[in-house]
Design an enzyme around this catalytic site. Structure first.
Site, short mmCIF file in Angstrom:
data_model
loop_
_atom_site.label_atom_id
_atom_site.label_comp_id
_atom_site.label_asym_id
_atom_site.label_seq_id
_atom_site.Cartn_x
_atom_site.Cartn_y
_atom_site.Cartn_z
N GLY A 199 0.82 -1.20 0.00
CA GLY A 199 0.00 0.00 0.00
C GLY A 199 0.85 1.25 0.00
O GLY A 199 2.00 1.24 -0.45
N SER A 200 0.32 2.31 0.55
CA SER A 200 0.99 3.61 0.52
C SER A 200 2.01 3.73 1.64
O SER A 200 1.90 3.07 2.68
CB SER A 200 -0.04 4.73 0.66
OG SER A 200 -0.58 4.73 1.98
N PRO A 201 3.01 4.59 1.48
CA PRO A 201 3.96 4.83 2.56
C PRO A 201 3.29 5.34 3.84
O PRO A 201 3.71 5.00 4.95
CB PRO A 201 4.91 5.89 1.98
CG PRO A 201 4.83 5.68 0.50
CD PRO A 201 3.41 5.28 0.24
N GLY A 204 1.77 2.42 5.46
CA GLY A 204 2.88 1.56 5.84
C GLY A 204 3.47 1.95 7.19
O GLY A 204 3.86 1.08 7.99
N GLU A 221 5.60 -3.33 1.08
CA GLU A 221 5.70 -3.02 -0.35
C GLU A 221 4.93 -1.73 -0.57
O GLU A 221 3.70 -1.72 -0.60
CB GLU A 221 5.10 -4.16 -1.19
CG GLU A 221 5.79 -5.49 -1.01
CD GLU A 221 7.19 -5.53 -1.62
OE1 GLU A 221 7.61 -4.53 -2.24
OE2 GLU A 221 7.86 -6.55 -1.46
N CYS A 255 1.77 0.33 -8.75
CA CYS A 255 2.79 0.92 -7.88
C CYS A 255 4.10 1.17 -8.59
O CYS A 255 4.87 2.05 -8.19
CB CYS A 255 3.00 0.04 -6.65
SG CYS A 255 3.58 -1.63 -7.04
#
Length: 479
Positions: A199-201, A204, A221, A255
């Protein structure tokens, strides 16, 4: 106990019971032979083969994703990962001997992979089937129990994954838990042995903070702005085809899609001409507009449609010009493949990960200038280099840190089962796919076996007489 449904109210007790059920089962799986893991994976592969049409229909319901694109981007990589795992699992799971230094002569050492236990896979919405199945394959290959939390933004695929779990697995081994952010939050409170998040930072960081409470290992990831750099030696037609395909697949909701294009100023115009021709050939061969194409997906939901449309609007307000595309249709959540020129560096489309079919283009004069622009941002998940110059290739690969890279290609580095996949810094932690994925879900137990009786190290046991001291000095000097 079957997969927990999104339709049911959140029940923390049920989630805890499911976790405890898998925790108990994981001890039995730890002692299983590799053949049992292979049998479990073969059942999964057979289900995928038998449900190809259902997978296509679910992706179409969530994205209006073309069936062929589902085959290429969701089913084929899942099957590739399974086949690769079948071929290599016995070797991966076997003890791996290591060399023994002279000072420890007579002893032996090896690495022994063992399951981590109960693992949580939080799958994203952009490739909701493949990005649930790929880590599941690695987790099962390593001998773990798994809970999968699919994205609520792709309800058709989430329901399909729930059906898969019910039909293929014992829920004490694999279960799917549907639900929204609250469900994910409750799951993250449980003491999993490993968490695999895609997913997104931003999210994350939330996952990593939750994992820290239990000292749970993580694979993250994430994403970021992956550049495509086209130098003056590149084959422009080939580069255009690969950039348009990499940006157009799944309507840019990938991504590792090329997020922006850095092109040498000498070849900007001919490259743009090639890109326009490729978009026409791929998505508008009948001249009815890309909106009529059966080969182009839609934005996943209204929220993300509005987000991508606002990036386009912001760029234009800041002075960017539309060289290609620009058409949006809110009723269909459609955004046309769009190329933007003269894009200011401080525009949102150059600051945020796009996750849509917008391609900002900027020019450079020297490789150092291009390198500096990329390195001024957080490290990307992917770096794409288009060049026929080996010297330029070496320079860019050496000077731009990234999670991974491809030369004269986009996206397909994910499809290579021998290449680990993952990010660097803000774009991710850890690696997936193949052996790297197997190791991510394994504890590599180091084993040292010493012979009985006289060993070299006993020469250094106390008392520390002058003789022992001399021998230690010899050890430090020569070994």
């Amino acid at each position: 106990m079957s997969a927990v449904s999104a339709a049911a109210p959140l029940d923390t007790t049920t989630l805890t019971q499911l976790f405890q059920q898998q925790k108990a089962r994981s001890e039995a799986l730890r002692r299983e032979d590799v053949s049992a893991r292979v049998a479990r994976l073969r059942k999964l592969g057979e289900w995928i083969d038998a449900n190809r049409k259902a997978i296509q229909q679910a992706l179409y319901a969530d994205f209006r994703k073309p069936a062929t694109e589902t085959d290429v981007s969701e089913i084929w990589p899942s099957q590739t990962e399974l086949k690769h795992t079948f071929r290599h699992l016995k070797r991966w799971a076997a003890p791996q001997p290591v060399d023994t230094p002279l000072a420890l002569m007579g002893a032996r050492g090896w690495m022994q992979a063992e399951p981590k236990g109960v693992c949580l896979i939080i799958a994203p919405w952009n490739y909701p089937f493949y990005l649930a199945i790929d880590p599941l394959i690695s987790a099962l290959a390593a001998g773990n129990c798994v809970i999968i939390k699919p994205s609520e933004m792709t309800p058709a695929v989430a329901a399909l994954l729930s059906r898969m779990a019910r039909e293929v697995f014992d829920p004490a081994e694999v279960s799917v838990v549907e639900g929204d952010k609250e469900v994910a939050t409750e799951l993250l409170k449980l003491p999993f042995d490993h968490i695999f998040f895609t997913g997104s930072p931003q999210v994350g960081k939330v996952v990593m903070r939750a994992a820290a409470e239990h000292l749970t290992s993580v694979t993250l990831e994430l994403g970021g702005k992956s550049p495509a750099i086209v130098d003056e030696t590149a084959d422009l037609r080939d580069a255009a085809e690969k950039i348009v395909w990499g940006k157009g697949i799944n309507a840019g909701q990938t991504c590792v899609a090329p997020d922006y294009l850095l092109v040498h100023e000498a070849v900007r115009e001919p490259l743009l001409a090639e890109i326009k021709a490729v978009v026409q050939r791929f998505y508008n061969p009948n001249g009815q507009g890309v909106v009529a194409s059966e080969s182009f997906a839609r934005i996943v939901n209204q929220h993300h449609f509005e987000r991508v449309a606002s990036l386009l609007e912001d760029a234009q307000q800041r002075g960017a010009t539309v060289a290609l595309g620009g058409h949006v249709d809110e009723r269909q959540r459609f955004i046309e493949p769009t190329v933007l020129l003269n894009v200011p560096a401080d525009s949102r489309v150059m600051q945020e990960e796009i996750f849509g079919p917008l391609l900002p283009v900027r020019t450079f004069r020297t490789l150092m200038e291009a390198t500096d622009e990329v390195n001024a941002r957080p490290r990307p998940l992917a770096l794409y280099v288009f060049t026929q110059s080996k010297e330029n290739q070496r320079y860019l690969l050496r000077n731009i840190p990234a999670g991974g890279a491809a030369v004269n290609e986009t996206i397909l580095q994910l499809a290579h089962p021998e290449l680990p996949f993952g990010g660097a810094g803000n774009s991710g932690i850890g690696r997936a796919h193949g052996h790297a994925g197997f190791l991510a879900f394994s504890n590599e137990k180091a084993v040292f076996k010493q012979r009985i009786g006289r060993t070299g190290i006993k020469s250094f046991y106390p008392p520390y007489t002058p003789k022992v001291q001399r021998m230690v000095g010899w050890l430090l000097k020569y070994l």
